[in-house]
Design an enzyme around this catalytic site. Structure first.
Site, PDB file in Angstrom:
ATOM      1  N   GLU A   1       0.825  -1.191   0.000  1.00 55.34           N
ATOM      2  CA  GLU A   1       0.000   0.000   0.000  1.00 55.34           C
ATOM      3  C   GLU A   1       0.865   1.248   0.000  1.00 55.34           C
ATOM      4  O   GLU A   1       1.933   1.284   0.621  1.00 55.34           O
ATOM      5  CB  GLU A   1      -0.911  -0.010   1.231  1.00 55.34           C
TER       6      GLU A   1
ATOM      7  N   CYS B   1      -2.100   5.540   9.777  1.00 55.55           N
ATOM      8  CA  CYS B   1      -0.936   4.846  10.336  1.00 55.55           C
ATOM      9  C   CYS B   1      -1.347   3.517  10.942  1.00 55.55           C
ATOM     10  O   CYS B   1      -2.285   3.450  11.737  1.00 55.55           O
ATOM     11  CB  CYS B   1      -0.340   5.659  11.486  1.00 55.55           C
TER      12      CYS B   1
ATOM     13  N   CYS C   1       5.395  -7.134   7.515  1.00 57.07           N
ATOM     14  CA  CYS C   1       6.440  -6.719   8.454  1.00 57.07           C
ATOM     15  C   CYS C   1       6.662  -7.820   9.478  1.00 57.07           C
ATOM     16  O   CYS C   1       5.729  -8.511   9.870  1.00 57.07           O
ATOM     17  CB  CYS C   1       6.025  -5.430   9.165  1.00 57.07           C
TER      18      CYS C   1
ATOM     19  N   CYS D   1       4.569  -5.465  16.086  1.00 57.86           N
ATOM     20  CA  CYS D   1       4.065  -4.542  17.100  1.00 57.86           C
ATOM     21  C   CYS D   1       2.592  -4.853  17.348  1.00 57.86           C
ATOM     22  O   CYS D   1       1.836  -5.090  16.406  1.00 57.86           O
ATOM     23  CB  CYS D   1       4.214  -3.095  16.633  1.00 57.86           C
TER      24      CYS D   1
ATOM     25  N   CYS E   1       3.078   8.318   1.569  1.00 56.81           N
ATOM     26  CA  CYS E   1       3.565   7.347   2.545  1.00 56.81           C
ATOM     27  C   CYS E   1       3.850   6.052   1.790  1.00 56.81           C
ATOM     28  O   CYS E   1       2.970   5.491   1.145  1.00 56.81           O
ATOM     29  CB  CYS E   1       2.487   7.145   3.616  1.00 56.81           C
TER      30      CYS E   1
ATOM     31  N   CYS F   1      -0.394  -2.764  15.612  1.00 56.12           N
ATOM     32  CA  CYS F   1      -0.301  -2.431  14.190  1.00 56.12           C
ATOM     33  C   CYS F   1      -0.915  -3.525  13.320  1.00 56.12           C
ATOM     34  O   CYS F   1      -0.611  -4.706  13.485  1.00 56.12           O
ATOM     35  CB  CYS F   1       1.173  -2.242  13.824  1.00 56.12           C
TER      36      CYS F   1
HETATM   37  N1  SAH Z   1       7.657   0.353  10.637  1.00 56.75           N
HETATM   38  C1  SAH Z   1       7.975   1.685  10.933  1.00 56.75           C
HETATM   39  C2  SAH Z   1       7.229   2.696  10.090  1.00 56.75           C
HETATM   40  C3  SAH Z   1       5.769   2.422   9.777  1.00 56.75           C
HETATM   41  S1  SAH Z   1       4.578   2.703  10.970  1.00 56.75           S
HETATM   42  C4  SAH Z   1       7.743   1.989  12.389  1.00 56.75           C
HETATM   43  O1  SAH Z   1       7.124   1.188  13.061  1.00 56.75           O
HETATM   44  O2  SAH Z   1       8.219   3.020  12.842  1.00 56.75           O
HETATM   45  C5  SAH Z   1       4.501   4.480  11.161  1.00 56.75           C
HETATM   46  C6  SAH Z   1       4.038   4.881  12.565  1.00 56.75           C
HETATM   47  O3  SAH Z   1       2.708   4.428  12.807  1.00 56.75           O
HETATM   48  C7  SAH Z   1       4.911   4.271  13.653  1.00 56.75           C
HETATM   49  O4  SAH Z   1       5.299   5.252  14.570  1.00 56.75           O
HETATM   50  C8  SAH Z   1       3.995   3.260  14.324  1.00 56.75           C
HETATM   51  O5  SAH Z   1       4.314   3.095  15.664  1.00 56.75           O
HETATM   52  C9  SAH Z   1       2.625   3.887  14.117  1.00 56.75           C
HETATM   53  N2  SAH Z   1       1.499   2.956  14.173  1.00 56.75           N
HETATM   54  C10 SAH Z   1       1.495   1.638  13.934  1.00 56.75           C
HETATM   55  N3  SAH Z   1       0.257   1.125  14.092  1.00 56.75           N
HETATM   56  C11 SAH Z   1      -0.542   2.165  14.444  1.00 56.75           C
HETATM   57  C12 SAH Z   1      -1.948   2.293  14.717  1.00 56.75           C
HETATM   58  N4  SAH Z   1      -2.774   1.259  14.643  1.00 56.75           N
HETATM   59  N5  SAH Z   1      -2.426   3.507  15.032  1.00 56.75           N
HETATM   60  C13 SAH Z   1      -1.604   4.581  15.076  1.00 56.75           C
HETATM   61  N6  SAH Z   1      -0.283   4.530  14.794  1.00 56.75           N
HETATM   62  C14 SAH Z   1       0.237   3.332  14.496  1.00 56.75           C
HETATM   63 FE1  SF4 Z   2       6.158  -3.160  11.468  1.00 59.45          FE
HETATM   64 FE2  SF4 Z   2       3.834  -2.039  12.115  1.00 59.45          FE
HETATM   65 FE3  SF4 Z   2       5.732  -2.340  13.952  1.00 59.45          FE
HETATM   66 FE4  SF4 Z   2       6.070  -0.543  12.011  1.00 59.45          FE
HETATM   67  S1  SF4 Z   2       4.486  -0.493  13.590  1.00 59.45           S
HETATM   68  S2  SF4 Z   2       7.579  -2.035  12.748  1.00 59.45           S
HETATM   69  S3  SF4 Z   2       5.041  -1.585  10.297  1.00 59.45           S
HETATM   70  S4  SF4 Z   2       4.663  -3.998  12.887  1.00 59.45           S
END
Ligand code: SAH
Ligand code: SF4
Length: 378
Positions: free
Chosen positions: A95, A364, A136, A140, A129, A143
């Site tokens: 995406e 995000c 990934c 996390c 973006c 996410c």
């Molecule tokens: N993988 C990288 C960049 C992509 S995510 C990272 O984790 O930094 C970009 C941002 O979105 C990151 O700061 C992440 O912590 C945040 N993020 C992930 N899932 C989210 C969610 N469900 N709601 C809000 N922010 C989220």
């Molecule tokens: Fe991967 Fe989502 Fe964690 Fe970013 S926030 S490192 S995309 S699992």
């Protein structure tokens, strides 16, 4: 039999030079190719009019095309955000998100300067973006991309291809219109470091997007922070802090066991900032989990321990964007503002990232290739 497809996008000037030399051509042809695929952003070899027809045809016969990236689907949000599902010939897709007028979370990063020079009728500034991996592996807990697991890394040309495809979809004139790039789509860019940084170089030198308009976000792959600091061409750095102590961060971001908050902060401290550059900590607010005023106090201590002047470190607060199958809650605006005010009262710049495209799963952490859109909370 048709030869296997080969892609020009992703090759740098040295690689293009070798390629044209294999066809008995002079190096200036490589420069022409480079300008055509990156600066003019041609979508097919037919547009390569500076090449003699026979040479173009020779390339085509050998299976060369510009890019394998193509738009599979487009989802348009009521706020103007567009989520693109971009597919590759092996059937994988990622995406890429187009956000006209930025995402506000980038406020305070200095990119507002010179706004009046932009074309006022289309967009003041847009942010793209981009994804760096299919899925990934970091896992996390908040996410949605994590639920995909890691499918594969993207090649440099596939990263650049997402951006050229979206720029072409909007007929963007890079010389006149302001476009920011955030490496915040699917994937952990620092787990695909070489392809990510090669893409950055091609975007800066080829597509001509300024490096100061690019930000990479990492979940905290600490050794790559030092690697990034040594790059001549590099984006700005954002770090996903997301918790105010190690116990909580390890729960939310499993790699914190390997690289804890202290390791992250030490790496950030050692990261040399350029003129007018700042470093961003991102903090996803999860109701009842990490969004109390006690948490805010701990965050303040972490940021202060950086020992940088207040204009050099900022906090981007992101109220959690919901997704099916994830057991967290989005804090109310009141709680988000209370957290922001506590941080600001300590003299630390804190911004709330405006959610973009939540109704189409483009915000995000929502990138999970959802194609059947249910009415979502906005
Ligand atoms: N993988 C990288 C960049 C992509 S995510 C990272 O984790 O930094 C970009 C941002 O979105 C990151 O700061 C992440 O912590 C945040 N993020 C992930 N899932 C989210 C969610 N469900 N709601 C809000 N922010 C989220
Ligand atoms: Fe991967 Fe989502 Fe964690 Fe970013 S926030 S490192 S995309 S699992």
């Amino acid at each position: 039999m048709k030869p296997a497809a080969k892609y020009l996008l992703g090759l740098d000037i040295q690689e293009l030079t070798k390629l044209v030399e294999n066809y008995g051509q002079k190096p200036y042809r490589a420069r022409q190719l480079y300008e055509a695929i990156y600066k003019q952003r041609i979508a097919s070899l037919d547009e390569l009019t500076v090449f003699p027809k026979e040479l173009r045809e020779k390339f085509e016969q050998e299976g060369y095309t510009v890019t394998g990236a193509k738009v599979d689907q487009r989802f348009v949000s009521r706020d103007g955000t567009i989520r693109y599902l971009i597919g590759f010939p092996d059937g994988q897709s990622v995406e890429t998100v187009w956000m006209p007028d930025g995402d506000d979370g980038e406020a305070g990063d200095g990119t507002e300067a010179g706004e009046e020079e932009t074309a006022p009728t289309r967009f003041r500034r847009a942010t793209i973006c981009v994804s760096s991996q299919v899925g990934c592996a970091v896992n996390c807990k908040f996410c949605m991309t994590a639920l995909l697991g890691l499918k594969r890394n993207l090649a440099a040309g596939e990263i650049v291809g997402q951006i050229t495809t979206v720029l072409n979809d909007h007929n963007v004139d890079i010389a006149k219109e302001r476009v920011n790039i955030v490496f915040m789509g699917q994937g952990e860019p620092f787990n695909n470091y070489d392809n990510f940084i090669k893409a950055v170089r091609l975007l800066v030198q080829g597509v001509r997007i300024g490096e100061s308009r690019m930000t990479v976000s990492t979940s905290g792959i600490v050794p790559r922070i030092a690697d990034l600091s040594k790059e001549e061409i590099r984006p700005k750095l954002a770090l996903s802090l997301n918790a105010s102590n190690d116990a909580e961060r390890t729960k939310l971001i499993p790699i914190n066991k390997k690289w804890d908050i202290n390791a992250l902060v030490e790496a950030a401290k050692a990261f040399p900032l350029r003129r007018r550059e700042n470093i961003t900590f991102e903090y996803v607010l999860l109701e009842g989990e990490n969004d109390s005023l006690e948490n805010a106090k701990e965050v303040i201590d972490i940021v202060k321990s950086m020992g940088k002047p207040p204009d050099r470190v900022k906090l981007n607060l992101i109220a959690w964007n919901s997704g099916p199958e994830i057991p967290f809650h989005t804090p109310s605006d009141t709680r988000v503002h209370a957290f922001q005010n506590a941080i600001r009262a300590a003299g630390i710049p804190a911004y709330i990232r405006r959610p973009r495209g939540r109704d189409i799963y483009a915000a995000c952490g929502q990138l999970k290739k959802i194609v059947s859109i249910q009415p979502a909370a906005v």
